[in-house]
Design a protein around this motif. Structure first.
Motif, short mmCIF file in Angstrom:
data_model
loop_
_atom_site.label_atom_id
_atom_site.label_comp_id
_atom_site.label_asym_id
_atom_site.label_seq_id
_atom_site.Cartn_x
_atom_site.Cartn_y
_atom_site.Cartn_z
N MET A 500 0.82 -1.22 0.00
CA MET A 500 0.00 0.00 0.00
C MET A 500 0.85 1.26 0.00
SD MET A 500 -3.53 -0.39 2.19
CE MET A 500 -2.72 -0.63 3.75
N VAL A 504 1.50 4.17 -3.40
CA VAL A 504 1.23 5.61 -3.24
C VAL A 504 2.51 6.41 -3.39
CG1 VAL A 504 0.44 7.38 -1.64
CG2 VAL A 504 -0.79 5.22 -1.78
N LEU A 707 -4.85 1.94 -4.00
CA LEU A 707 -4.94 2.05 -2.54
C LEU A 707 -6.33 1.72 -2.04
CD1 LEU A 707 -3.67 2.87 0.16
CD2 LEU A 707 -4.31 5.25 -0.35
N GLY A 750 -1.65 2.94 5.33
CA GLY A 750 -1.01 3.04 4.02
C GLY A 750 -0.39 4.40 3.79
#
Length: 871
Positions: A500, A504, A707, A750
């Motif tokens: 995660m 990002v 995500l 995350g």
């Protein structure tokens, strides 16, 4: 809607025309003077070392000026400069006065190769300082240099480059008075104590002295580059004369072959050079030979050597001027130090050395700042995602709504969502970047979903749909036992938790490198907004934001391709012709080599590799369960497969177009920029305002899509496979609230992980961690296949097979040179084979297999054993 889109397209085409003339070069570095060498006469041809300290050893000089009858004098002094010091230290001497050899810094060790004095050239090779890296301070005894294997011949005036543990030496001359240069390439593996120099095949061009020799990747592998230099021949007086060369050659250590590269614009004899970034070689000045015949005429009025900094881009095979250095220095070297480049001493005109030492610090790259229009587009797009969550929120009244969207998602939307969740921001940016650097060989890997789709539809989907499950891992308990189910669910959760932060962070890093949006701001925007609408709208919000993201990203990709084609001389036909001429459409490697992208590796590895997410990944399988029935789910899978073909064509075409675009504009390439940021750089810098904002907003959304899928699917697995499994009487309202709380916590986790990785720069450790967890996927796919395609396999055998598949995949990854495409395939095959064999050591499963294998699919499962909603 048509008018704004047409207007944006026209603006984009107007912004980028066919290749223009090269503009004046921007300064790549800012220069400052470091403390000069203590020797006021300077030194030509010294051994130069970088690392923790800068070292200058030996060399030759003219204490009495050349044109006043002076003679060249060889020296043996060793000088060191440590960071922050205001002067150089003189630390003992070389074994003898020596100059014009080659040097390399290997594992913090300083290797001196060959060289000459006034009488002879030498073949000796030695490490200057002790292997433990101790620095020799003034007043301490100088240990004897450690001898290494001698060169095949005495040699000076050559060049050297290091690839891994192997040093390569090219060109040179065998005696000080030689009238013929060496045409030789020698290699020594410094890591092997008993290694000897290998004499490799030389380049097809003439022998040469003082060539530029550097090692750099061409996108496929690291090559040895031999550029320019001077050919020797007997002059009218019988002494050596020079012919200045501009040709260049690249040697592949793997293939053991040479290829010609583009000629350098001017001779760069004896120029300092260094590899910079992932695909540039920087050449500082050099003797271009313009005044070579006028040395006696010009004497001390000689204008000096070139100050041009030339950059060679190994991928596009182009040269461009990248600024100027303050003083033309030759017969010295450029070394890395303190984040920049040091060029010490050297010759500044015939017979004249300098004690000056220059430090080149990379200039701050002006980032593209978002304008008001870009921010407006970005904010509008992100607001639309939030509105989708708010619009869907009132429908989310049960866990069936939150996890499965009440099974009311249209098949085409589910298909777009499957496609969108697999099309992460990393994929969107990295596929064109990879193709820019290489070719179309991975294209067939992207098409394997077309082969996998019918397998999923006819052999896997019926179990997911007919068994009334919420997670894929419920099937494993029905087929094997609870332990196998928990193994599958835990494997998925750990992998998703690990990745995660990465999904990002990586696009945030790429966007930050080329725009004015900071990494922290990017991560927070993506993390907070994705968490907000996923908590509100569950899987339904995830799917509909995916749909919007797909349209924006695919539309933006088409626009980028159009802009690049418009910016290429000859338009699209010209682009295709240039790419074809440079073999950028190369598609198949006909070899049995398991370490390369051979055809069989690509197809076999990716067929089994693609099977992993489409049969074991809850984030994908969950979308199969959101449609009305099995037939609609099958259509969604076919939709995803059908979209993958034109999408792959589009992304690979963009990569090829990027290559042609930058080949015609090499000055736009930033040497410090990583290759994987090339597409992000194009979006931010070459698209017009507003259009770039929309595409970058799509990149944000793609990262958010990955995500939000992870958040919702992990929450689904935690509630279904753990909480509800062990508390089957739990109220649905409580489970819904629990799922929302878990989603929020996972979103914060995350986002926080991404910020943590960015702040501590532990990306490599995190990649190692997620790669290890990813190896579980192949083994898990083998377990699913074991359950579906065999009747004898049982729970203990499946767990043993999973462990074996994971271990052997990890061993293949860490201990062999096998291509990474085969890691997942090994996990699948080993888990299946070992699991099946191990099952014979245990009794058959007690429960009936009706409706649980491919052989009993038509039989419905016993409702008494598997009632609706049981987990």
């Amino acid at each position: 809607m048509k008018a704004p889109l047409v207007q944006a397209l026209l603006l984009a085409l107007a912004a980028v025309g066919p290749a223009a003339e090269e503009p004046p070069p921007k300064q790549l570095f800012t220069w400052e003077e470091l403390p000069p060498l203590p020797d006021a006469f300077g030194s030509g041809g010294p051994f130069v070392f970088g690392g923790g300290m800068v070292g200058v050893a030996g060399g030759a000089q003219f204490p009495t000026p050349l044109f006043e009858g002076g003679r060249k004098v060889w020296v043996d002094s060793i000088f060191l400069l440590k960071p922050g010091s205001v002067k150089w230290w003189k630390v003992h001497q070389l074994p003898r006065p020596l100059a014009y050899g080659a040097s390399a810094t290997w594992r913090e060790r300083q290797v001196c190769i060959g060289g000459c004095d006034a009488e002879k050239c030498y073949a000796e090779v030695f490490e200057l300082f002790p292997p433990d890296g101790d620095v020799i301070y003034p007043g301490r005894p100088m240990p004897k240099p450690m001898s290494l294997p001698a060169l095949p011949k005495p040699c000076a005036m050559m060049g050297a480059a290091l690839i891994g543990d192997t040093v390569y030496v090219a060109g040179g001359q065998e005696t000080p008075s030689a009238t013929e240069a060496l045409r030789s390439l020698w290699a020594l593996d410094l890591s092997k104590p008993d290694a000897k120099w290998q004499e490799l095949e030389a380049w097809p061009g003439p022998g040469r002295i003082l060539p530029v020799v550097a090692a750099q990747s061409d996108g496929y592998e690291k090559l040895v580059y031999v550029i320019s230099g001077a050919e020797l021949f007997p002059g009218p007086d019988g002494k050596a004369a020079r012919r200045y060369l501009t040709d260049g050659w690249a040697y592949s250590p793997k293939a053991k072959t040479w290829r010609r590269i583009l000629d350098v614009p001017q001779a760069v004899v004896a120029a300092p050079a260094i590899e910079w970034g992932q695909s540039h070689i920087l050449v500082f000045g050099g003797d271009d030979g313009v005044n070579a015949a006028r040395i006696q005429e010009l004497k001390d009025n000689h204008p000096g050597f070139s100050r041009d900094i030339l950059g060679y881009h190994t991928i596009t095979d182009t040269w461009t001027k990248m600024g100027e250095m303050p003083l033309g220095q030759v017969t010295t070297a450029a070394v890395r130090w303190q984040g920049g480049i040091v060029i010490p001493s050297g010759e500044i005109r015939p017979g004249t050395r300098t004690p000056k030492v220059f430090f080149a610090k990379p200039a701050e790259e002006a980032k593209t700042r978002f304008g008001a229009l870009d921010y407006a587009v970005l904010v509008a797009y992100l607001a639309a995602l939030v509105l989708i969550g708010l619009w869907i929120a009132p429908r989310e009244k049960t866990t069936d709504d939150f996890f499965l969207a009440g099974r009311r998602v249209p098949w085409w939307a589910a298909g777009l969502s499957i496609f969108g969740t697999q099309l992460s921001a990393i994929t969107f940016l990295s596929i064109p970047a990879a193709v820019f650097a290489t070719d179309w060989v991975p294209f067939l890997a992207n098409l394997c979903i077309v082969l996998v789709a019918p397998v999923v539809i006819y052999f896997y989907l019926p179990f997911f749909r007919r068994l009334n499950v919420t997670t894929a891992y419920e099937y494993l308990e029905k087929r094997f036992n609870l332990a196998v189910r928990l193994f599958g669910s835990v494997s998925f959760i750990l992998y998703q938790l690990g990745r995660m932060g990465i999904v990002v962070l990586l696009p945030a890093l790429a966007l930050s490198a080329v725009s004015g949006i900071s990494v922290t701001a990017s991560v927070l925007i993506m993390g907070v907004l994705a968490t907000f609408y996923t908590v509100l709208g569950g899987i339904e919000a995830v799917i509909w934001t995916d749909v919007l993201q797909v349209f924006v990203l695919m539309g933006g990709a088409v626009l980028c391709l159009v802009v690049m084609a418009a910016g290429t001389e000859g338009g699209l036909p010209g682009l295709v012709a240039q790419a074809a001429a440079d073999r950028k459409f190369h598609l198949v490697n006909w070899t049995w080599d398991h370490t390369s992208m051979a055809l069989w590796v690509v197809v076999v590895g990716n067929f089994l590799g693609v099977l992993v997410p489409y049969t074991t990944d809850q984030a994908v399988v969950q979308r199969y369960l959101t449609t009305r029935d099995e037939k609609a789910a099958a259509r969604s899978i076919w939709t995803n497969a059908a979209l993958s073909v034109p999408a792959s064509l589009l992304f690979f075409a963009i990569g090829t177009a990027l290559y042609v675009f930058y080949k015609s504009r090499p000055w736009l390439l930033d040497p410090a920029q990583e290759n994987n940021a090339v597409f992000a750089s194009f979006i931010a810098r070459e698209l017009p305002a507003g259009v770039s904002g929309l595409v970058i907003a799509g990149v944000f959304a793609a990262a958010m899509s990955t995500l939000d899928s992870s958040m919702n699917s992990i929450a689904t697995a935690l509630v279904t496979d753990f909480y509800r499994r062990f508390k089957p009487r739990a109220a649905d309202r409580f489970c819904l609230n629990l799922a929302r709380w878990l989603t929020g916590i996972l979103g914060a986790l995350g986002t926080g992980t991404a910020l943590f990785i960015a702040s501590l720069d532990v990306k490599q450790l995190w990649f190692f961690f997620t790669s290890m967890l990813g190896l579980l996927g192949g083994a898990l796919a083998g377990v699913f296949a074991l359950g579906i395609f065999t009747r004898r396999a049982n729970g203990p055998g499946a767990l043993i097979g999973a462990a074996a598949g994971t271990v052997l995949s990890a061993l293949a990854w860490r201990c062999t040179a096998i291509h990474f495409y085969l890691y997942g395939a090994i996990g699948v095959a080993v888990a299946f084979a070992v699991g099946y064999a191990a099952s014979f050591a245990f009794p058959r499963a007690a429960q009936p297999l009706d409706g649980l294998t491919a052989f009993t699919m038509r039989k419905a499962p016993d409702p008494a054993l598997y009632p609706p909603g049981r987990s």
